[in-house]
Design an enzyme around this catalytic site. Structure first.
Site, PDB file in Angstrom:
ATOM      1  N   ASP A  13       0.825  -1.207   0.000  1.00  0.00           N
ATOM      2  CA  ASP A  13       0.000   0.000   0.000  1.00  0.00           C
ATOM      3  C   ASP A  13       0.864   1.264   0.000  1.00  0.00           C
ATOM      4  O   ASP A  13       2.055   1.228   0.303  1.00  0.00           O
ATOM      5  CB  ASP A  13      -0.904   0.013   1.235  1.00  0.00           C
ATOM      6  CG  ASP A  13      -2.156  -0.831   1.066  1.00  0.00           C
ATOM      7  OD1 ASP A  13      -2.325  -1.445  -0.001  1.00  0.00           O
ATOM      8  OD2 ASP A  13      -2.966  -0.880   2.016  1.00  0.00           O
ATOM      9  N   ASP A  14       0.207   2.381  -0.309  1.00  0.00           N
ATOM     10  CA  ASP A  14       0.807   3.728  -0.224  1.00  0.00           C
ATOM     11  C   ASP A  14       1.913   3.959  -1.239  1.00  0.00           C
ATOM     12  O   ASP A  14       2.791   4.805  -1.022  1.00  0.00           O
ATOM     13  CB  ASP A  14       1.338   4.006   1.190  1.00  0.00           C
ATOM     14  CG  ASP A  14       0.281   3.871   2.262  1.00  0.00           C
ATOM     15  OD1 ASP A  14      -0.923   3.952   1.935  1.00  0.00           O
ATOM     16  OD2 ASP A  14       0.655   3.687   3.441  1.00  0.00           O
ATOM     17  N   HIS A 131      -7.686   3.945   1.299  1.00  0.00           N
ATOM     18  CA  HIS A 131      -6.666   4.330   2.269  1.00  0.00           C
ATOM     19  C   HIS A 131      -7.326   4.448   3.643  1.00  0.00           C
ATOM     20  O   HIS A 131      -8.370   5.084   3.785  1.00  0.00           O
ATOM     21  CB  HIS A 131      -6.069   5.677   1.826  1.00  0.00           C
ATOM     22  CG  HIS A 131      -4.926   6.158   2.651  1.00  0.00           C
ATOM     23  ND1 HIS A 131      -3.864   5.365   2.997  1.00  0.00           N
ATOM     24  CD2 HIS A 131      -4.674   7.396   3.194  1.00  0.00           C
ATOM     25  CE1 HIS A 131      -2.995   6.077   3.711  1.00  0.00           C
ATOM     26  NE2 HIS A 131      -3.472   7.310   3.854  1.00  0.00           N
TER      27      HIS A 131
END
Length: 331
Positions: A13-14, A131
């Protein structure tokens, strides 16, 4: 080669948060530690991340962001604070509870982020999640599902983790937050199902984040994934072990090299999560040869969402929410 027992999507992620996170995620992918990434399109290094994904053929989806940094769409007044930034992980939730958020603005922002993703990568995302798990929140989940169905984005994430309730390593504030995330995710299941959105059989990652990530903890999580994915309710009815479908799972991870102060983020600078040494700890565990040996021993094959077929993703279509929640507590 024998048929794998688990098809595991390991999602970093991110992606795009900063150059150091990007480089760590690429290094992790090249070492076989992850098989998929989720892009923050409003992050400072999103274009660099998209270019890296193209260069290294990294499967990439969208990490829809409604809680951190600067919106992509200009029509987001109810989603932001007085400084023009998203309200934050808890601030977004509090404003939602107070009825202060426009779902039309949520829709416009989600569509704008998909549009920017397409501009950066040259294609629509194959999968899209939220998110800080915003996509499973009340009201938001309906808008989120509508956008995915309309744009024909087939896959999402349902953060309901086997073993969450028996994990003693989580501090009380995270236990409370994750319990609420699980409740919201369970309530999202009929919504996502109604729109034809699919997801893997099992989700992992809440109990193995940061310093809680270790080869032994991942082995425990994978064992619980196998037990959950082959339970009578979730598996094909009456199938023998040899004919039972392969379990599909997604493991959420956050590897990388720690962000430097004032470098990165989504418009407000990097947060403590990204600057933490936990990011490099996850990178080290995911690249550990002992983990790769565990995968081979347990019949785990890393893959991306594009490697999964609709028949692989049979989870929960026949399991009512209350029954699945009961199973989660037993696992």
């Amino acid at each position: 080669m024998p048929q794998p027992r688990v098809m595991l999507v390991v999602t970093g992620d991110d992606f795009g948060y900063c150059s150091k996170r990007n480089q760590g995620i690429v290094d992790c992918f090249q070492a076989g530690g992850i098989s998929n990434v989720s892009l923050l399109v409003n992050a400072c290094a999103a274009k660099e991340a998209a270019d890296l994904a193209k260069r290294h053929s990294i499967p990439i989806g969208l990490h829809a962001n409604l809680s951190e940094g600067i919106p992509v769409c200009q029509q987001a007044s109810t989603l932001t604070n007085q400084h023009g930034f998203f309200r934050g992980k808890m601030g977004f939730r509090q404003a939602l509870e107070r009825g202060q958020l426009s779902m039309k603005q949520v829709e416009l922002e989600l569509r704008a982020q998909v549009g920017l993703f397409r501009e950066l990568t040259g294609h629509l995302p194959l999968h899209m999640d939220g998110h800080q798990h915003v996509h499973v929140l009340p009201e938001v989940r309906e808008v989120f599902a509508e956008v995915l169905a309309d744009l024909k984005i087939p896959y999402t994430r349902v953060p309901v983790e086997p073993g969450l309730h028996s994990c003693t390593a989580l501090p009380p504030h995270l236990q409370r937050f994750y319990a609420q995330v699980e409740k919201d995710a369970l309530d999202s299941i009929p919504v996502f199902s109604r729109y034809g959105i699919r997801w893997p059989d099992v989700y992992l990652g809440l109990t193995t984040m940061g310093q809680n990530m270790s080869v032994s903890n991942l082995e425990r999580a994978l064992g619980q994934a196998l037990e959950a994915g082959t339970s009578p309710t979730l598996a094909s009815g009456g199938a023998s072990d040899s004919n039972r479908p392969v379990v599909t799972a997604e493991l959420m991870v956050h590897p990388g090299y720690p962000s430097q102060p004032l470098d990165g983020g989504c418009g407000e600078g990097p947060d403590d999560f990204s600057c933490s040494a936990d990011r490099q700890h996850e990178l080290s565990v995911l690249r550990d040869p002992a983990l790769q040996a565990l995968y081979r021993r347990e019949g785990v094959q890393l893959c991306s969402f594009k490697d999964l077929t609709p028949s692989d993703l049979h989870v929960l279509k026949s399991a009512p929410n209350h029954e699945y929640a009961k199973q989660q507590k037993e696992w």
